[in-house]
Enzyme design. Structure first.
Site, PDB file in Angstrom:
ATOM      1  N   GLU A   1       0.751  -1.212   0.008  1.00  0.00           N
ATOM      2  CA  GLU A   1      -0.061  -0.001  -0.010  1.00  0.00           C
ATOM      3  C   GLU A   1       0.872   1.279   0.012  1.00  0.00           C
ATOM      4  O   GLU A   1       0.523   2.209   0.606  1.00  0.00           O
ATOM      5  CB  GLU A   1      -1.100   0.076   1.237  1.00  0.00           C
ATOM      6  CG  GLU A   1      -2.202  -0.557   0.907  1.00  0.00           C
ATOM      7  CD  GLU A   1      -3.048   0.090  -0.141  1.00  0.00           C
ATOM      8  OE1 GLU A   1      -3.144  -0.743  -1.348  1.00  0.00           O
ATOM      9  OE2 GLU A   1      -3.718   1.168  -0.127  1.00  0.00           O
ATOM     10  N   GLY A   2       1.995   1.262  -0.631  1.00  0.00           N
ATOM     11  CA  GLY A   2       2.833   2.408  -0.862  1.00  0.00           C
ATOM     12  C   GLY A   2       3.881   2.135   0.373  1.00  0.00           C
ATOM     13  O   GLY A   2       3.556   2.229   1.404  1.00  0.00           O
TER      14      GLY A   2
END
Ligand code: FAD
Lengths: 547, 264
Positions: A369-370
């Site tokens: 998620e990053g």
């Protein structure tokens, strides 16, 4: 139907925990971890609306779901992470997979797919990442070409490969990001589609109960109405639109995994006798391996709840806040797990005790998620804009809020927090004047400092509140001590690390920056820190008693 | 048929510790749960409801406003209606005052065929409240039941006794206290059922609502006085003798004489 209330939310958490106690005991998790096995039967059961129906939380009520709030979903994500981050990731992938649809789908698409997901126990995957497109999706290679019939667009032909897709090998439907002629776009692909195949389940460091697989699309044909939103080129903005929210859920993973490991260590420390006494009574142990993590995780929760409440209150986006939450909570969770191994000594290093597994599992929250470096960049970019827009007043304003808080609640460390925030404002300003953010190192480090400052402020607000959220499971005295310790720490770091950063990169030196940093005050405010840590250690022993 | 189940919110006593100095319970961080015996009684009542078309199941509890969570749990599991007796006047009630209030609550509900209670609450272990309610309602009671069934106006209960069980019959209305099997695993509701329970009827009644005489409630209305709470000393391990019957009988006699239980 009204929204879920807090009583219902707690009952759902009870149902989830009871289910886990029976169906997912540690030995079972450990065995699947060792065998690198995805427990499909568990996921299907959790999606069975007569058994649990956990996925209903993310489906709006009009499509047969429960329309859970951000707060509801944060709590469930946290509880899942306390059980097993692999299982949690599998559930989360379904949440993620439905997001593009929720944000960008047409009414008809939502009705069709959401209702199916609600009722058919469908596992969903979210497929964005590729070999050359990770943090940066610009090099997206998967393509979707037009298929026309009599000059009319009837469908798309997808070709390409995806990598590291959670649920990739087991999902019934997948939302896939592909480059259409009009730009990146999300498509719904069913696993039965011809030309679609999934590779083997990856052999990973952790979350081994979560299926992760590469995907191949070889002339996969999808009908035109499976382009989400039925307009091309919306893919990246649809993905961006939910980052504030989805990253908060990964923050909840860090929080849950971190607390699970920390609680294990706290309870262990009461039973382990060394040098004539319990480890839980030894400051050199508690103040290094337990207390700092309890402080960081509690502050992380304060921040996550603040953002969740804002999102539920109708604020949109909150991308910077989501990034701060994700960055801070997952770093805190990762460190807590690491030190829990240390706290259990040799036992911690074996697979017989949970910290070893939690440590391997929780690391992923710093990556997916990053990555947390991308979070540092996102945070700095977001707040840099605020700093410029407000002509340097952004953190001065929060510092004033903290001063006011200190006047009404003098025992929550808001005075120290205010010093730190003012220091941060000055550092940002110096970076602007000397154009230091051209150094990526400065930018990323500022992101980290910003996160620390804002989380500390959130913790002060919680400690000052008359009714702090019961989710903290600690009394107000403990929360106040935690706020003080966290505020002192952040003030110290903001001033000293900020100064170091500027000094290290400024060609012209730092001039009067050091004088303006209130260093003597910040040092003076450290007074009482060890006594506060003593208090926190005692409270941890009281609240998390050995079984 | 109308069934009422009396339920109580209790601290999860498997997680409560006793302070060795003061003898009081350390409740910090201990979650509240539905008393497991009541949970079992509720599940038995739900079974009856399933077998008797049109049966109505009401849950009744006395407790602080937070006890709404066990009410919701019961409603999510399938109860039709919840009533919580909640009032400062009830605070500090012992089993007698509690059963007085619960009996008044049951009276106010109106016609009831069957009242089920857990055998005891795990925070007090008295097993008195159920029988006392039956006494106050002047209806028969059967305690320590594993299971109950109803046919017409007749109830059949499988009652737990030392070394086995006996089958007891009674005419309705009757009150039964339920005892759970040692490996009992309480049922927990699915998420959708929890959501739906938010819309089920739920009322809070005060002491005035049930027409209680407040001098019979709370500390004032409670004849029980707690003298002292302490953890009993751990029992020492007994001695084990092996051998034939005659030999062991001889040994026993010897010990009884030694211990001055029998005169030599
Ligand atoms: C178990 C697992 C499950 C996953 N599940 C999914 C899923 O369901 N769906 C999905 O689409 N993806 C998924 N991913 C992919 C995940 O989101 C990516 O791995 C992640 O975004 C990072 O991309 P990358 O691996 O290509 O690393 P890279 O982007 O190559 O990063 C490598 C390193 O470089 C750093 N870095 C990257 N860019 C910069 C920069 N501009 N400046 C400075 N440093 C930089 C990073 O922080 C990192 O430390 C999953 C990954 C794993 C491991």
């Amino acid at each position: 139907m009204p929204n879920l209330d807090a009583v219902s939310r707690e009952l759902m958490l009870d149902s989830l925990r009871e289910y886990a106690k029976r169906r997912l005991p540690f030995d079972y998790l450990r065995e699947n971890d060792e065998k690198n096995r995805f427990p499909e039967e568990i996921l299907r059961e959790m999606y069975d609306i007569d058994v649990m129906g956990i996925h209903l939380l993310l489906i709006p009520k009009e499509y047969g779901g429960l329309g859970g709030s951000t707060f509801d979903i944060y709590r469930v994500c946290e509880a899942l992470a306390r059980i097993d981050l692999g299982v949690a990731t599998s559930v989360f992938a379904t949440f993620l997979g439905t997001d593009p649809l929720k944000v960008g789908g047409t009414e008809e698409q939502k009705k069709k797919w959401m209702s199916r997901i609600a009722n058919e126990k469908l596992l969903v995957a979210y497929a964005a990442t590729e070999a050359d497109a990770g943090s940066d999706l610009v090099n997206l290679r998967t393509r979707a070409e037009h298929i026309t019939k009599n000059g009319k667009l009837v469908g798309y032909k997808i070709n390409g490969n995806k990598q590291w897709i959670s649920n990739g090998g087991v999902a019934d439907i997948l939302t896939v990001l592909a480059l259409a002629p009009g730009g990146p776009s999300w498509f719904i692909v069913e696993k039965t589609a011809e030309g679609f195949s999934a590779n083997k389940h990856e052999d990973k460091h952790g979350i081994r109960l979560s299926n992760t697989a590469g995907l191949s699309f070889d002339d996969v044909i999808v009908p035109a109405d499976q382009l989400i939103g039925e307009a091309e080129g919306q893919g990246l903005s649809q993905a961006q639109a939910v980052f504030g929210y989805t990253r908060l859920m990964v923050a909840a993973f860090g929080l849950g995994a971190g607390w699970e490991a920390l609680e294990t260590a706290i309870r262990y420390s009461q039973q382990r006798i060394q040098a004539g006494g319990q480890l839980s009574e030894k400051q050199g142990y508690t103040h290094k391996l337990l207390v700092p993590h309890a402080v960081r995780l509690t502050a992380a929760r304060a921040y996550i709840e603040e953002v969740a409440n804002k999102l539920d209150g109708g604020d949109h986006g909150l991308q910077t806040e989501g990034a701060i939450g994700k960055y801070y909570a997952t770093e805190a969770g990762n460190k807590a797990a690491e030190d829990s191994i240390q706290a259990l000594g040799g036992y911690g290093y074996t697979r017989d005790f949970s910290p070893e597994k939690i440590k391997r599992d929780v690391k992923i929250t710093c990556i997916y998620e990053g990555t947390n470096e991308i979070m540092e960049m996102t945070i700095c970019r977001g707040r840099w804009q605020e700093h410029l827009k407000s002509r340097g007043g952004y953190y001065a304003a929060i510092a004033s809020e903290m001063d006011a808080l200190h006047a009404s609640s003098p025992d929550v460390g808001a005075d120290a927090c205010a010093c730190g925030l003012r220091a941060l404002g000055r550092v940002l300003e110096e970076c602007r004047v000397q154009k230091l953010t051209r150094h990526q190192h400065v930018m990323f480090s500022l992101g980290s400092l910003i996160a620390e400052a804002e989380v500390a402020a959130a913790m002060c607000r919680v400690a000052a509140s008359k009714n702090p959220s019961p989710t903290h499971r600690l009394d107000r005295d403990a929360l106040k001590a935690i706020a003080r310790v966290s505020a002192r720490e952040s003030a110290f770091n903001l001033a000293s690390k900020g100064l170091k950063l500027v000094t290290g990169s400024a060609p012209a030196g730092v001039g009067a920056l050091a004088e303006g940093m209130e260093l003597p005050q910040i040092e003076a405010k450290q007074h009482g820190n060890t006594a506060d840590m003593d208090l926190i250690a005692a409270k941890l022993n009281e609240y998390f008693k050995a079984k | 048929m109308r069934i009422a189940v009396c339920i109580k919110q209790v601290p999860d006593s498997t997680r409560v510790k006793v302070d060795p100095q003061t003898g009081t319970l350390i409740r910090a961080g201990v979650p509240s749960i539905l008393n497991p015996y009541d949970h079992y009684a509720l599940e038995q009542a739900l079974k009856l409801k399933k077998h008797h078309a049109g049966a109505e199941l009401i849950v009744l509890s006395m407790g602080p406003p937070q006890a709404v969570s066990i009410m919701r749990l019961a409603l999510a599991l399938g109860a039709d209606k919840g009533i919580l007796l909640s009032d400062r006047a009830f605070a500090g009630s012992d089993t007698w005052a509690t059963s007085y209030a619960l009996a008044l609550g049951l009276r106010k509900i109106g016609h009831i065929d069957l009242v089920l209670c857990g055998q005891m609450a795990i925070d007090g272990d008295t097993a008195q409240t159920g029988p006392a309610i039956a006494q106050q309602l002047r209806i028969p009671q059967i305690t320590f039941c594993d299971s109950v069934s109803v046919s017409g106006r007749k109830l059949t209960a499988k009652q737990h006794i030392d070394g086995g069980h006996q089958v007891v019959e009674a005419a309705l209305p009757v009150l039964c206290t339920m005892t759970m099997p040692h490996d009992y695993q309480p049922a927990y509701p699915a998420f959708l059922k929890i959501m739906q329970a938010q819309d089920k009827p739920f009322e809070t009644w005060t002491a005035q609502d049930i027409g209680a005489d407040t001098s019979c409630l709370g500390l004032e209305g409670s004849p029980t006085r707690v003298d002292r709470i302490f953890a009993p000393p751990a029992r020492e391990k007994g001695e084990v003798f092996e051998g034939g019957a005659a030999e062991l009988a001889q040994k026993l006699l010897e010990i009884l004489r030694q211990e001055n239980v029998l005169k030599p």
